[in-house]
Design an enzyme around this catalytic site. Structure first.
Site, short mmCIF file in Angstrom:
data_model
loop_
_atom_site.label_atom_id
_atom_site.label_comp_id
_atom_site.label_asym_id
_atom_site.label_seq_id
_atom_site.Cartn_x
_atom_site.Cartn_y
_atom_site.Cartn_z
N ARG A 1 -6.22 7.89 5.85
CA ARG A 1 -5.97 6.48 5.56
C ARG A 1 -4.52 6.31 5.10
O ARG A 1 -3.96 7.19 4.46
CB ARG A 1 -6.91 5.98 4.46
CG ARG A 1 -6.82 4.47 4.25
CD ARG A 1 -7.61 3.99 3.05
NE ARG A 1 -7.41 2.56 2.85
CZ ARG A 1 -7.62 1.92 1.70
NH1 ARG A 1 -8.05 2.60 0.64
NH2 ARG A 1 -7.40 0.63 1.59
N HIS A 2 -3.95 5.18 5.41
CA HIS A 2 -2.56 4.87 5.04
C HIS A 2 -2.37 4.80 3.52
O HIS A 2 -3.32 4.67 2.75
CB HIS A 2 -2.14 3.54 5.66
CG HIS A 2 -2.99 2.39 5.20
ND1 HIS A 2 -2.81 1.76 3.97
CD2 HIS A 2 -4.03 1.76 5.78
CE1 HIS A 2 -3.69 0.80 3.83
NE2 HIS A 2 -4.46 0.77 4.92
N GLY A 3 -1.11 4.85 3.10
CA GLY A 3 -0.76 4.68 1.69
C GLY A 3 -0.95 3.25 1.22
O GLY A 3 -1.21 2.33 2.01
N THR B 1 -0.51 -0.53 -0.16
CA THR B 1 0.34 -1.69 0.07
C THR B 1 0.19 -2.65 -1.10
O THR B 1 -0.72 -2.51 -1.93
CB THR B 1 -0.06 -2.43 1.37
OG1 THR B 1 -1.32 -3.09 1.14
CG2 THR B 1 -0.20 -1.48 2.55
N SER B 2 1.05 -3.65 -1.14
CA SER B 2 0.93 -4.66 -2.21
C SER B 2 -0.40 -5.40 -2.10
O SER B 2 -1.00 -5.77 -3.11
CB SER B 2 2.09 -5.64 -2.14
OG SER B 2 2.11 -6.33 -0.90
N ARG C 1 1.74 0.05 8.01
CA ARG C 1 1.27 0.87 6.89
C ARG C 1 0.74 2.22 7.37
O ARG C 1 0.90 3.24 6.69
CB ARG C 1 0.24 0.12 6.05
CG ARG C 1 -0.99 -0.39 6.80
CD ARG C 1 -1.74 -1.37 5.90
NE ARG C 1 -3.02 -1.84 6.44
CZ ARG C 1 -3.15 -2.91 7.22
NH1 ARG C 1 -2.06 -3.60 7.59
NH2 ARG C 1 -4.34 -3.30 7.64
N GLU D 1 -6.88 -1.68 12.04
CA GLU D 1 -7.97 -2.07 11.16
C GLU D 1 -8.80 -3.18 11.80
O GLU D 1 -8.37 -3.84 12.76
CB GLU D 1 -7.39 -2.54 9.81
CG GLU D 1 -8.43 -2.91 8.75
CD GLU D 1 -9.39 -1.78 8.40
OE1 GLU D 1 -10.22 -1.45 9.28
OE2 GLU D 1 -9.32 -1.26 7.28
N HIS E 1 -6.96 3.26 9.15
CA HIS E 1 -7.30 2.33 8.07
C HIS E 1 -8.73 2.60 7.58
O HIS E 1 -9.55 3.12 8.33
CB HIS E 1 -7.17 0.90 8.56
CG HIS E 1 -5.86 0.63 9.25
ND1 HIS E 1 -4.77 0.11 8.59
CD2 HIS E 1 -5.47 0.84 10.53
CE1 HIS E 1 -3.76 0.01 9.44
NE2 HIS E 1 -4.16 0.45 10.63
#
Length: 208
Positions: free
Chosen positions: A11-13, A15-16, A61, A85, A147
């Site tokens: 999974r991606h890092g 995000t805000s 992302r 996603e 995702h």
């Protein structure tokens, strides 16, 4: 498919929008400062597994998360839109509390107004993984940067789980991963889930 190939789904890092608990879907939100640090850390760990190929969602992302692993390994990242996603329809950009307030029944069933069906997500992710495996040699490892919901849906399809039982696989943290390997009888089995560290034998093996 060779009996020893494995697939690691990363999974991606962060995000805000992750930090704000907003539904991202296919909105193209970049990694935040912590997400970049997470991706760098995960890349340094996963490079020790010596992957043979990297494929990623083209959303920033996930693409940027994969790029750090590419820098560590020298492998080129292949991009596949099928690894995006789940499309979030009317929920994209809303916080989890806003969604619960406006669509309590739909939220309980995860039925997104004007969103993508989970069955469709499962099909496209599993197809993308199968396609990418063609570039992986015998005894090889494929890393898939994608995702949270997409990974869980795809793994459920690969392992033959009905989509209504996908909650059997718990959520994935940012820059955590799951690994599947082949069953002797065909299909896939879960080897690791929501991992963020390497097995001890990998670490010791590198230090000997």
């Amino acid at each position: 498919m060779n009996e020893t190939r494995r697939v690691l789904c990363l999974r991606h890092g962060r995000t805000s929008w992750n930090a704000e608990k907003r539904f991202q879907g296919q909105s193209d939100i970049p990694l935040d400062e912590l997400g970049v640090a997470q991706a760098e850390h995960a890349a340094a760990l996963l490079a020790r597994l010596r992957p043979d190929a990297i494929v990623a969602s083209d959303l920033r992302r996930a693409a940027d998360t994969a790029a750090f692993l590419s820098q560590e390994t020298g492998l080129r990242v292949e991009f596949d839109k099928r690894l995006r996603e789940r499309s979030g329809g009317d929920w994209e950009g809303l916080t989890s509390s806003e969604i619960r307030e406006r669509w309590p029944e739909e939220n309980a069933r995860m039925e997104i107004p004007n969103g993508e069906a989970m069955e469709a997500v499962a099909d496209r992710v599993a197809d993308a993984v199968e396609h990418a495996l063609a570039a992986v040699p015998a005894h090889g490892l494929l890393v898939v940067a994608s995702h949270g919901a997409a990974i869980r849906a795809g793994l459920s399809r690969m392992m033959g789980l009905p989509q209504e039982q996908r909650e059997v696989l718990g959520p994935l943290g940012n820059c955590s991963w799951s690994v599947v390997g082949p069953l002797r009888s065909g299909g896939w089995r879960l080897l690791e889930h929501n991992a963020a560290s390497l097995p001890e034998e990998i670490i010791l093996g590198d230090d000997r």
